[in-house]
Design a protein around this motif. Structure first.
Motif, PDB file in Angstrom:
ATOM      1  N   LEU A 144      45.361  43.903 -14.040  1.00  0.00           N
ATOM      2  CA  LEU A 144      45.367  44.950 -15.065  1.00  0.00           C
ATOM      3  C   LEU A 144      45.716  44.388 -16.436  1.00  0.00           C
ATOM      4  O   LEU A 144      45.039  44.667 -17.433  1.00  0.00           O
ATOM      5  N   PHE A 145      46.780  43.593 -16.494  1.00  0.00           N
ATOM      6  CA  PHE A 145      47.257  43.117 -17.789  1.00  0.00           C
ATOM      7  C   PHE A 145      46.371  42.006 -18.364  1.00  0.00           C
ATOM      8  O   PHE A 145      46.199  41.917 -19.583  1.00  0.00           O
ATOM      9  N   ALA A 146      45.811  41.160 -17.506  1.00  0.00           N
ATOM     10  CA  ALA A 146      45.016  40.034 -17.991  1.00  0.00           C
ATOM     11  C   ALA A 146      43.615  40.438 -18.426  1.00  0.00           C
ATOM     12  O   ALA A 146      42.992  39.740 -19.230  1.00  0.00           O
ATOM     13  N   ALA A 147      43.115  41.553 -17.921  1.00  0.00           N
ATOM     14  CA  ALA A 147      41.724  41.931 -18.203  1.00  0.00           C
ATOM     15  C   ALA A 147      41.465  42.065 -19.693  1.00  0.00           C
ATOM     16  O   ALA A 147      40.424  41.633 -20.200  1.00  0.00           O
ATOM     17  N   GLY A 148      42.402  42.644 -20.425  1.00  0.00           N
ATOM     18  CA  GLY A 148      42.203  42.852 -21.845  1.00  0.00           C
ATOM     19  C   GLY A 148      42.309  41.598 -22.674  1.00  0.00           C
ATOM     20  O   GLY A 148      41.980  41.602 -23.872  1.00  0.00           O
ATOM     21  N   GLU A 149      42.788  40.502 -22.064  1.00  0.00           N
ATOM     22  CA  GLU A 149      42.933  39.243 -22.784  1.00  0.00           C
ATOM     23  C   GLU A 149      41.729  38.331 -22.594  1.00  0.00           C
ATOM     24  O   GLU A 149      41.614  37.303 -23.260  1.00  0.00           O
ATOM     25  N   ALA A 150      40.809  38.674 -21.681  1.00  0.00           N
ATOM     26  CA  ALA A 150      39.656  37.813 -21.384  1.00  0.00           C
ATOM     27  C   ALA A 150      38.654  37.840 -22.540  1.00  0.00           C
ATOM     28  O   ALA A 150      38.296  38.909 -23.038  1.00  0.00           O
ATOM     29  N   THR A 151      38.193  36.670 -22.939  1.00  0.00           N
ATOM     30  CA  THR A 151      37.224  36.569 -24.045  1.00  0.00           C
ATOM     31  C   THR A 151      36.024  35.690 -23.730  1.00  0.00           C
ATOM     32  O   THR A 151      35.027  35.740 -24.452  1.00  0.00           O
ATOM     33  N   ASP A 152      36.082  34.879 -22.683  1.00  0.00           N
ATOM     34  CA  ASP A 152      34.993  33.960 -22.380  1.00  0.00           C
ATOM     35  C   ASP A 152      34.838  33.839 -20.868  1.00  0.00           C
ATOM     36  O   ASP A 152      35.715  33.270 -20.199  1.00  0.00           O
ATOM     37  N   PRO A 153      33.742  34.408 -20.316  1.00  0.00           N
ATOM     38  CA  PRO A 153      32.669  35.159 -20.978  1.00  0.00           C
ATOM     39  C   PRO A 153      33.166  36.506 -21.539  1.00  0.00           C
ATOM     40  O   PRO A 153      34.194  37.021 -21.093  1.00  0.00           O
ATOM     41  N   VAL A 154      32.404  37.052 -22.459  1.00  0.00           N
ATOM     42  CA  VAL A 154      32.794  38.306 -23.105  1.00  0.00           C
ATOM     43  C   VAL A 154      32.551  39.472 -22.153  1.00  0.00           C
ATOM     44  O   VAL A 154      31.448  39.617 -21.614  1.00  0.00           O
TER      45      VAL A 154
END
Length: 393
Positions: free
Chosen positions: A224-234
């Motif tokens: 839950l918490f890490a999902a919003g920090e993912a940027t690559d891949p977008v």
């Protein structure tokens, strides 16, 4: 969402330690800082991941560093007397640069139930961001209910055997937990609950169950918490900190569920294969659209119906958030829409907040569900009727 964590008592500190370890496996991470607070010096020394400078012993004058022996009233007294020490402990959290703070505690134990509400109160005075509590309920057999376990134990994953512990009589686990649920529901911005019996086989040891609880909670909360920090891949859609904040705080209590289905990610094996993947920039396996939709919907159904952290009526939830974590090729738009619609139908929650986390290294399609505002749980009623979840708002 970037978070700080405060573990309180044996169980809470062990969960905080596990969250630090889980964060190391996430790229990008979600945990900025962790603090451990306990009345048991030996339990603090056993932590592996929380920095030694961030481990704080309370109540040594009262307990000789041996813990509160399940005495929540003594723990609460220690928290009142040593409030400046609690303040100093949480001062190491960078409250200005985190989105929320988690306070983790095993609610049957004395320190967890007696000190965690005070930690929540202290944090509420020093931060403008939300403070969420994560509470581990005592097992039914631990609290004197049906289903006798081979070890009825007391205060978190590092617990002592109530049958052989020479330090004192049976601890009032159910009353400790009931009081802590009421206090944390009133003081924290939300309370996520977990029941060890969800992970304990009938008649089996609680010792093994508690390690599974830690693994399950760190995996679910981490997703839950890490999902919003993912940027690559977008990601196609980001479940960011503001959306999670708006999902929490619905009154009642919150639960988390998760399920996964193994899938092919198209990655080559070995060091050479990894280098080829890195430089060739492969798009992943060819995935049949129908299969992608089937995997998404079947996994979503399991996530919301099997092994929720607290058994409850999912239709009593008032808000929900969902994260879909899988290799990019499996994140079919039609599959995600069908899966989200299925969860809406199962829960009755309209307009569920959701996000995807494309991960080329993932070997499973994973769905993590957060249900908040839950007000119908037989498990809370099993604490002896001392907790009415419909009044925890």
């Amino acid at each position: 969402m970037e978070i700080g964590v405060v573990g309180v008592g044996g169980g809470g500190c062990a969960l905080a330690d596990a969250l630090v370890a889980a964060d190391a496996d996430h790229d990008p991470g979600f945990l900025v800082s962790a603090v451990a607070v306990d009345t048991d010096a030996a339990a603090l020394e056993e932590l592996a991941r929380v920095d030694e400078d961030d481990r704080h012993l309370l109540g040594a004058v009262h307990t000789d560093g041996r813990g509160t022996e399940g005495d929540a009233a003594l723990a609460a007294e220690i928290a009142r007397e040593e409030r400046p020490e609690l303040q100093a402990a949480v001062d190491s959290l960078p409250v200005g640069s985190i989105d929320a703070t988690l306070v983790c505690a095993a609610l049957g134990g004395g320190t967890g139930s007696g000190v965690a509400p005070a930690v929540v109160d202290v944090l509420g005075q020093v931060t403008a961001t939300p403070v969420y509590a994560v509470g581990l309920l005592p097992g039914v057999a631990e609290a004197g209910g049906d289903g006798a376990a081979t070890d009825a134990v007391a205060d978190g994953p590092k617990r002592t055997d109530a049958a052989t512990d020479p330090r004192g009589p049976d601890r009032p686990l159910a009353s400790n937990a009931a009081g802590a649920v009421r206090a944390l529901s009133a003081g924290a911005d939300d309370l996520v609950l977990a029941d060890p019996d969800v992970w304990r086989a009938s008649g089996a040891s609680y010792g093994a169950a508690w390690s599974r609880v830690d693994a399950a909670l760190t995996g679910r909360l981490g997703s839950l918490f890490a999902a919003g920090e993912a940027t690559d891949p977008v990601p196609e859609r980001v479940l960011d900190a503001s959306e999670l904040t708006n999902t929490f705080g619905a009154g009642g209590v919150s639960v988390v569920g998760s399920a996964s289905t193994g899938v092919e990610n198209g990655r080559r094996d070995g060091v050479v294969g990894g280098l080829l993947d890195r430089f060739a920039g492969g798009a992943g396996p060819d995935v049949d659209e129908g299969e992608a939709v089937s995997v998404a919907t079947n996994t979503a159904r399991k996530a919301v119906t099997h092994r929720l952290s607290l058994p409850c009526d999912v239709e009593s939830a008032s808000r929900a958030a969902v994260v879909f974590h899988a290799p990019p090729a499996w994140l079919s738009r039609r599959g995600l829409e069908r899966a989200r619609s299925l969860i809406e139908a199962e829960t009755g929650v309209p307009e569920i907040r959701w996000g995807d986390h494309p991960d080329p290294t993932a070997e499973a399609f994973r769905v993590t569900v957060l249900l908040t505002g839950v007000d119908d749980s037989d498990r809370l009623a099993e604490l002896g009727g001392a907790v009415d979840p419909t009044r925890l708002d």
